[in-house]
Design an enzyme around this catalytic site. Structure first.
Site, PDB file in Angstrom:
ATOM      1  N   SER A   1      17.812 -10.547   4.292  1.00  0.00           N
ATOM      2  CA  SER A   1      17.276 -10.011   5.537  1.00  0.00           C
ATOM      3  C   SER A   1      17.379 -11.011   6.680  1.00  0.00           C
ATOM      4  O   SER A   1      17.113 -10.662   7.827  1.00  0.00           O
ATOM      5  CB  SER A   1      15.811  -9.601   5.357  1.00  0.00           C
TER       6      SER A   1
ATOM      7  N   HIS B   1      21.074  -4.527   3.613  1.00  0.00           N
ATOM      8  CA  HIS B   1      19.648  -4.860   3.654  1.00  0.00           C
ATOM      9  C   HIS B   1      18.806  -3.590   3.578  1.00  0.00           C
ATOM     10  O   HIS B   1      18.701  -2.827   4.531  1.00  0.00           O
ATOM     11  CB  HIS B   1      19.301  -5.631   4.932  1.00  0.00           C
TER      12      HIS B   1
ATOM     13  N   GLU C   1      20.474  -1.683   6.555  1.00  0.00           N
ATOM     14  CA  GLU C   1      21.242  -2.386   7.566  1.00  0.00           C
ATOM     15  C   GLU C   1      22.529  -2.882   6.916  1.00  0.00           C
ATOM     16  O   GLU C   1      22.492  -3.668   5.965  1.00  0.00           O
ATOM     17  CB  GLU C   1      20.450  -3.559   8.133  1.00  0.00           C
TER      18      GLU C   1
ATOM     19  N   ASN D   1      14.321  -7.628  11.034  1.00  0.00           N
ATOM     20  CA  ASN D   1      13.600  -8.884  10.885  1.00  0.00           C
ATOM     21  C   ASN D   1      13.696  -9.783  12.110  1.00  0.00           C
ATOM     22  O   ASN D   1      12.881 -10.697  12.268  1.00  0.00           O
ATOM     23  CB  ASN D   1      14.053  -9.623   9.623  1.00  0.00           C
TER      24      ASN D   1
END
Length: 291
Positions: free
Chosen positions: A120, A141, A153, A191
């Site tokens: 991440s 991700h 992602e 993130n």
């Protein structure tokens, strides 16, 4: 359509166990690797409980649980991932650990096997550089908890081939997930915002502004989040949050990404979050989220 039939998951922790549920539930033969038999046993028990609850809630057909579990295979032998069409890594956010794992996987997996990282915060290009097959490497991700959240992602490294990315994208769709394309940048989309945001919530607790339950209630009520930031941190785990902070801060130098001292004190006290029965909140069980 996807040509992938057998999926390997490296790591049976909170994230890996959730990804394994997604894969087995979608019909893929799923091999879950971990170095510890105890970790595999916990993941299997949590998976069964989660699926039973899903059936009770009408999320999956009645009677589907045994069939899904029959596709879930745990192992402590990395060689058992040799026949996988894709292996998704879900281990600690440590570049050296990931390089070591992928280097060993490269020796046992077939040439056609794609590698994916669930990182991440770390660079896909940097992780792929130690994989032995950077052209067949992609970032995937999954969002926590993976068994409930649809987003993935998807990130290419500098050497990722277009064919590999397209295969991974079709696989994500076959999983029933919603992929979004991101660049290979620190934290990707989520993130980049979430690590500093969660740290801000931790600092509110540190400074005595409000109690964890009140902070979570305020965020959920005012912003419509299904889970408060401190509840999410308990699910992530303080040990994982510390690693996320270290990885993101190292490449951004963003002060808000630096690990708050309270996280280190909680780790020292054993207050790791839901998996330990206590974090910012106290838990009566350590069941998988949603079970």
């Amino acid at each position: 359509m996807t040509s992938i039939r057998t999926v390997g998951i490296a790591g049976a922790g909170t994230m890996g166990a959730g990804i394994a549920i997604v894969a087995a539930r979608a019909g893929f033969v799923t091999r879950v690797y971990d170095t510890r038999n105890e970790g595999l046993a916990v993941a299997r028990t949590q998976t069964a409980a989660f699926l039973e609850k899903s059936a009770q809630r009408g999320k999956i057909p009645e009677g589907a649980v045994p069939e899904i579990l029959s596709r879930w295979h745990g192992t402590t032998r990395l060689e058992d991932l040799a026949d996988c069409d894709i292996v998704i890594e879900a281990v600690f956010e440590d570049l050296g650990v990931k390089h070591d794992l992928f280097s060993r996987l490269d020796k046992v997996c077939a040439p056609h096997t794609m590698f994916a990282s669930n990182t991440s915060t770390l660079s896909i290009t940097e992780i792929a550089g130690g994989s032995g097959r950077p052209d067949r490497f992609v970032g995937m991700h999954f969002c926590l908890p993976a068994q409930l959240m649809k987003l993935i992602e998807m990130s290419s490294g500098l050497n990722t081939s277009d064919e590999t990315f397209e295969q991974a994208w079709q696989f994500a769709l076959a999983l029933g997930q919603t992929p979004v394309r991101t660049q290979d940048t620190p934290g990707f989309i989520l993130n980049y915002f979430l690590v500093p945001f969660n740290n801000d919530a931790i600092r509110l607790v540190e400074e005595g502004v409000a109690e964890p339950a009140d902070i979570d209630l305020a965020i959920k009520t005012a912003l419509g989040y299904p889970m408060g930031p401190l509840e999410l941190l308990d699910l992530v785990g303080m040990d994982t949050q510390k690693l996320l902070c270290a990885a993101l801060y190292a490449v951004t130098n963003e002060p808000r990404a630096a690990c708050p001292p309270l996280v280190r004190r909680m780790i020292a006290a054993g207050w790791l979050g839901k998996k330990a029965g206590r974090g910012f909140h106290v838990y009566g069980d350590t069941k998988m989220f949603g079970a």
